[in-house]
Design a protein around this motif. Structure first.
Motif, PDB file in Angstrom:
ATOM      1  N   GLN A 107      26.760  42.015  36.401  1.00  0.00           N
ATOM      2  CA  GLN A 107      25.938  43.007  37.105  1.00  0.00           C
ATOM      3  C   GLN A 107      26.839  43.494  38.720  1.00  0.00           C
ATOM      4  O   GLN A 107      27.428  42.378  38.665  1.00  0.00           O
ATOM      5  CB  GLN A 107      24.490  42.458  37.590  1.00  0.00           C
ATOM      6  N   PRO A 108      26.580  44.174  39.157  1.00  0.00           N
ATOM      7  CA  PRO A 108      26.782  43.682  41.067  1.00  0.00           C
ATOM      8  C   PRO A 108      27.042  42.559  42.125  1.00  0.00           C
ATOM      9  O   PRO A 108      26.086  41.529  41.399  1.00  0.00           O
ATOM     10  CB  PRO A 108      26.514  44.869  41.846  1.00  0.00           C
ATOM     11  N   GLY A 109      27.811  42.405  41.799  1.00  0.00           N
ATOM     12  CA  GLY A 109      28.097  41.059  43.254  1.00  0.00           C
ATOM     13  C   GLY A 109      28.268  40.092  41.906  1.00  0.00           C
ATOM     14  O   GLY A 109      28.908  38.405  42.647  1.00  0.00           O
ATOM     15  N   GLY A 110      28.728  39.779  40.899  1.00  0.00           N
ATOM     16  CA  GLY A 110      29.193  39.086  39.581  1.00  0.00           C
ATOM     17  C   GLY A 110      30.395  38.626  40.074  1.00  0.00           C
ATOM     18  O   GLY A 110      31.442  39.546  40.577  1.00  0.00           O
ATOM     19  N   SER A 111      31.285  37.913  39.165  1.00  0.00           N
ATOM     20  CA  SER A 111      31.930  37.115  38.749  1.00  0.00           C
ATOM     21  C   SER A 111      32.756  37.586  36.605  1.00  0.00           C
ATOM     22  O   SER A 111      31.440  37.004  36.584  1.00  0.00           O
ATOM     23  CB  SER A 111      32.481  35.897  39.316  1.00  0.00           C
ATOM     24  N   LEU A 112      33.896  37.083  36.498  1.00  0.00           N
ATOM     25  CA  LEU A 112      34.442  37.389  36.248  1.00  0.00           C
ATOM     26  C   LEU A 112      35.597  36.693  36.043  1.00  0.00           C
ATOM     27  O   LEU A 112      36.216  36.997  36.465  1.00  0.00           O
ATOM     28  CB  LEU A 112      34.413  39.338  34.865  1.00  0.00           C
ATOM     29  N   ARG A 113      36.452  36.521  34.750  1.00  0.00           N
ATOM     30  CA  ARG A 113      37.389  35.435  34.601  1.00  0.00           C
ATOM     31  C   ARG A 113      38.315  36.295  33.432  1.00  0.00           C
ATOM     32  O   ARG A 113      37.722  36.123  32.478  1.00  0.00           O
ATOM     33  CB  ARG A 113      37.679  34.201  34.514  1.00  0.00           C
ATOM     34  N   LEU A 114      39.252  37.088  33.534  1.00  0.00           N
ATOM     35  CA  LEU A 114      40.578  37.140  32.755  1.00  0.00           C
ATOM     36  C   LEU A 114      41.530  37.151  32.257  1.00  0.00           C
ATOM     37  O   LEU A 114      42.251  36.216  33.050  1.00  0.00           O
ATOM     38  CB  LEU A 114      40.593  39.378  33.020  1.00  0.00           C
ATOM     39  N   SER A 115      41.754  36.781  30.921  1.00  0.00           N
ATOM     40  CA  SER A 115      43.157  35.286  30.309  1.00  0.00           C
ATOM     41  C   SER A 115      43.577  36.090  29.486  1.00  0.00           C
ATOM     42  O   SER A 115      43.275  37.354  29.104  1.00  0.00           O
ATOM     43  CB  SER A 115      42.759  34.523  29.849  1.00  0.00           C
ATOM     44  N   CYS A 116      45.506  35.970  30.113  1.00  0.00           N
ATOM     45  CA  CYS A 116      46.169  36.754  28.543  1.00  0.00           C
ATOM     46  C   CYS A 116      47.416  36.262  28.360  1.00  0.00           C
ATOM     47  O   CYS A 116      47.393  35.152  29.053  1.00  0.00           O
ATOM     48  CB  CYS A 116      46.544  37.924  29.745  1.00  0.00           C
ATOM     49  N   THR A 117      47.736  35.408  27.149  1.00  0.00           N
ATOM     50  CA  THR A 117      48.610  34.753  26.934  1.00  0.00           C
ATOM     51  C   THR A 117      49.630  35.479  25.725  1.00  0.00           C
ATOM     52  O   THR A 117      49.016  36.272  25.693  1.00  0.00           O
ATOM     53  CB  THR A 117      48.088  33.609  26.095  1.00  0.00           C
ATOM     54  N   ALA A 118      50.894  35.379  26.441  1.00  0.00           N
ATOM     55  CA  ALA A 118      51.614  36.083  25.675  1.00  0.00           C
ATOM     56  C   ALA A 118      52.111  35.241  24.195  1.00  0.00           C
ATOM     57  O   ALA A 118      52.546  34.208  25.072  1.00  0.00           O
ATOM     58  CB  ALA A 118      53.117  36.295  26.947  1.00  0.00           C
ATOM     59  N   SER A 119      52.742  35.182  23.287  1.00  0.00           N
ATOM     60  CA  SER A 119      52.971  34.549  22.596  1.00  0.00           C
ATOM     61  C   SER A 119      54.137  35.267  21.637  1.00  0.00           C
ATOM     62  O   SER A 119      54.592  36.205  22.050  1.00  0.00           O
ATOM     63  CB  SER A 119      51.574  33.719  21.320  1.00  0.00           C
TER      64      SER A 119
END
Length: 121
Positions: free
Chosen positions: A12-24
């Motif tokens: 929802q607007p005002g909310g938070s998310l965390r993206l992650s990315c791993t290189a292998s």
């Protein structure tokens, strides 16, 4: 070398998310890791990037709301997104730039698969 991204979703607007990315893969070093986003019909744009030394660069739209970080030992990059707005809705891609691989003197760039972020009530 492969980049695996995760963490997208609906918020929802005002909310938070965390993206992650791993290189292998056979990685010797990665100079720059970053996040880009793309809306259908528009060009892919930089959201934030970080060097191996920790220097960061943010798009104006992300400044103050998003925080990029990385773990050099694990070849991971994360993007903490707070105070999300509907206009942040896009497919987010991670990128590893100026990558040196084992056995080569060249520098490469690699993209991860996109992860959808949707900000909607």
């Amino acid at each position: 070398v492969q980049l695996q991204a995760s963490g997208g979703g609906l918020v929802q607007p005002g909310g938070s998310l965390r993206l992650s990315c791993t290189a292998s893969g056979s990685i010797f070093s990665i100079n720059v890791m970053g996040w880009y986003r793309q809306v259908l019909g528009k060009q892919r744009e930089l959201v934030a990037a970080i060097t191996s030394g920790g220097r960061t660069n943010y798009a104006d739209s992300a400044e103050g709301r998003f925080t990029i970080s990385r773990d050099n030992a694990k070849n991971t990059v994360s993007l903490q997104m707070n105070s999300l707005k509907p206009e942040d809705t896009a497919v987010y891609y991670c990128k590893a730039d100026k990558v040196k691989v084992v056995g080569s003197t060249y520098e490469y760039e690699f993209w991860g698969q996109g992860t959808q972020v949707t900000v909607s009530s």
